[in-house]
Design an enzyme around this catalytic site. Structure first.
Site, PDB file in Angstrom:
ATOM      1  N   HIS A  33       5.277   7.324   5.173  1.00  0.00           N
ATOM      2  CA  HIS A  33       5.119   6.536   3.950  1.00  0.00           C
ATOM      3  C   HIS A  33       3.897   5.628   4.022  1.00  0.00           C
ATOM      4  CE1 HIS A  33       6.445   4.725   0.241  1.00  0.00           C
ATOM      5  NE2 HIS A  33       6.436   3.513   0.789  1.00  0.00           N
ATOM      6  N   ASP A  34       3.547   5.147   5.200  1.00  0.00           N
ATOM      7  CA  ASP A  34       2.422   4.217   5.340  1.00  0.00           C
ATOM      8  C   ASP A  34       1.056   4.889   5.258  1.00  0.00           C
ATOM      9  OD1 ASP A  34       3.923   1.948   5.486  1.00  0.00           O
ATOM     10  OD2 ASP A  34       3.647   1.598   7.626  1.00  0.00           O
ATOM     11  N   SER A  76       4.084   3.112  -3.285  1.00  0.00           N
ATOM     12  CA  SER A  76       5.440   2.701  -2.957  1.00  0.00           C
ATOM     13  C   SER A  76       6.032   1.997  -4.177  1.00  0.00           C
ATOM     14  CB  SER A  76       5.438   1.813  -1.706  1.00  0.00           C
ATOM     15  OG  SER A  76       6.741   1.591  -1.238  1.00  0.00           O
ATOM     16  N   ARG A 108      14.205  -5.420   8.922  1.00  0.00           N
ATOM     17  CA  ARG A 108      12.837  -4.912   9.081  1.00  0.00           C
ATOM     18  C   ARG A 108      12.788  -3.734  10.044  1.00  0.00           C
ATOM     19  NH1 ARG A 108       8.243  -4.866   6.047  1.00  0.00           N
ATOM     20  NH2 ARG A 108       6.404  -4.725   7.372  1.00  0.00           N
ATOM     21  N   ASP A 150       6.404  11.876   4.520  1.00  0.00           N
ATOM     22  CA  ASP A 150       7.065  10.687   3.975  1.00  0.00           C
ATOM     23  C   ASP A 150       8.564  10.955   3.848  1.00  0.00           C
ATOM     24  OD1 ASP A 150       7.921   8.452   2.572  1.00  0.00           O
ATOM     25  OD2 ASP A 150       6.259   8.501   1.136  1.00  0.00           O
TER      26      ASP A 150
END
EC number: 2.3.1.31
Length: 467
Positions: free
Chosen positions: A445-446, A206, A275, A411
């Site tokens: 993405h994680d 990232s 968030r 992603d």
């Protein structure tokens, strides 16, 4: 006006509840009609949190993560001209540095990451990359000396907006704008302090992948190998737009006070919204289909405007947990640095000139013809795709290290085409040792935090390969 209101609220902690009660009593839609009013337990919860914050101590972000060491550099000039006196960088280490000091691996974090990548004697809590770092693991501490820092601009021990400036006041939004290049230069000051002239590898995912690419390109003589996971060579409009929406939600919080909130109520509602937006981009639709589907928390009750579907309760829980554990100003500064990231030669050269000019305390008239801004170097102002690519290639022309670029098909924040772009520009620059992997994982993405088997195997193979 805002400080007066805060003072009033501190003297009368029950005031938000009174105002809320009055609103419900006098609102015309709640005083009559045939339909019952909707319940808003989520708003009730926010109001309760607000009252708690009015009477409770302010968060101390650098106490959330413990057990780190610090290095203080006497003076640091940022790319955009800002100055940091006594810049502090927090770091943690694992493994042993060999006699040649050649086995160091620098781990770069994502946006809100701390230096606590793995547990150790001074902090036994699991780190954010706990299953990747350790004896025999992907980053083997039996072989390597591993360093992880909290980036400058952060809030977990390194100098950032919540730190005290030379006058003893919080920087807040007097903190200078940062670049990813600034973060990396600060890290190499730490490497100097540790006596590490050349790293075995620079590793990051990232925003950390941006840092690792920056380190390899701009400090190539000091990086032996490069690992960039789910990152980019330059930030693209989609990710910039998403981070912009997060910052706007945060700054719209009435408690934000243009960043000067440290003596008042934290902008927790804005942070929670920011968030929530971010979390949507970190995972993938297929994963959420499998985990949550369209299931509701209480299917036997009427629908609600507050969190109702399981995916909504998940987002609410994740954002609530985060909103007071990371400094709002750090989110603004670090995410803006991500937006501005561009490894292109013209961009990095312009930033270096700006910083050098500030260090010389010189005006623009001191620049000779070879030091003119990039916009004056013959560009028409409208770049073609070929010109952009050529500029990126020039930006990585020194990055000839063995390189691993890893992307994830699901992603949406850093799509695989951006990973392909990194691999492509490195190869065009002449790097013949670029390995590109694309994972068909469902975690979005994680994935770099979750897929220990595949991500870990790729990293381990690259770091330990004799090439």
């Amino acid at each position: 006006m805002l400080r007066t209101s805060l003072s009033l609220l501190r003297r009368h902690p029950a005031l938000p509840r009174v105002l809320s009660a009055r609103l419900h009593t006098h609102h015309p839609r709640l005083s009559g009609g045939s339909n019952p009013p909707m319940d808003f337990p989520c708003i009730d919860k926010l109001e309760t949190r607000q009252r708690d914050l009015l009477s409770g101590p302010e968060p101390t972000y650098d106490k959330i993560v413990t057990g780190y060491q610090t290095y203080t550099h006497p003076s640091f000039t940022c790319d955009h001209g800002g100055q940091l006196t006594k810049m502090r960088i927090a770091y943690e280490t694992w493994g042993q540095l060999n006699a040649q000091k050649s086995n160091g691996i620098l781990i770069h974090t994502g946006l809100s990451g701390s230096s606590h990548a793995r547990s150790h004697e001074l902090n036994k809590s699991p780190g954010w990359w706990e299953k990747f770092i350790g004896p025999g693991l992907a980053i083997d501490t039996n072989k390597f000396f591993v360093i992880c820092t909290n980036v400058i601009g952060g809030c977990y021990g390194s100098t950032g907006p919540s730190s005290l400036d030379e006058s003893g006041a919080r920087y807040a939004t007097t903190f200078p704008l940062l670049t990813v290049n600034d973060m990396v230069r600060a890290q190499f000051h730490l490497m100097d302090h540790l006596g590490i002239h050349k790293l075995h590898a620079s590793v990051g995912a990232s925003m950390g992948g941006m840092q690792s690419l920056c380190a390899a390109a701009l400090h190539s003589e000091r990086v032996g190998r490069l690992v960039s996971i789910s990152a980019c060579a330059r930030s693209h409009p989609y990710s910039i737009a998403l981070r912009f929406a997060q910052r706007q939600a945060l700054m719209a919080d009435p408690n934000f006070n243009r960043g000067h909130y440290y003596d008042g109520v934290q902008p927790h509602v804005g942070m929670k919204l920011a968030r929530s937006i971010a979390t949507v981009t970190y995972r993938s639709g297929p994963e959420w289909e499998l985990r949550f589907g369209r299931r509701r928390q209480k299917p036997d009750q009427p629908p609600a405007l507050c969190p109702d579907f399981l995916i909504e309760t998940y987002l609410d829980h994740q954002s609530e947990r985060f909103c007071l554990q990371y400094d709002a100003n750090s989110l603004l500064y670090v995410s803006k640095a991500m937006d501005m990231f561009d490894i292109s030669h013209s961009v990095t050269q312009r930033l270096e000139r700006q910083r050098a000019e500030k260090q010389r305390a010189c005006t623009s008239v001191c620049m000779d013809a070879s030091e003119q801004p990039a916009s004056e170097e013959g560009h028409s102002g409208v770049e073609t795709g070929d010109e952009i690519m050529a500029d990126l290639v020039r930006g990585v022309r020194n990055a000839m290290q063995p390189t691993l670029v890893l992307g994830v098909q699901s992603d949406i924040l850093f799509p695989v085409r951006q990973q392909k772009e990194i691999a492509d520009i490195l190869r065009r620059a002449g790097n013949t040792r670029v390995t590109y992997y694309e994972l068909d994982a469902m975690y979005g993405h994680d994935t770099f935090l979750i897929d220990v088997v595949n991500v870990g195997a790729a990293i381990k193979g690259h770091l330990e390969n004799s090439d």
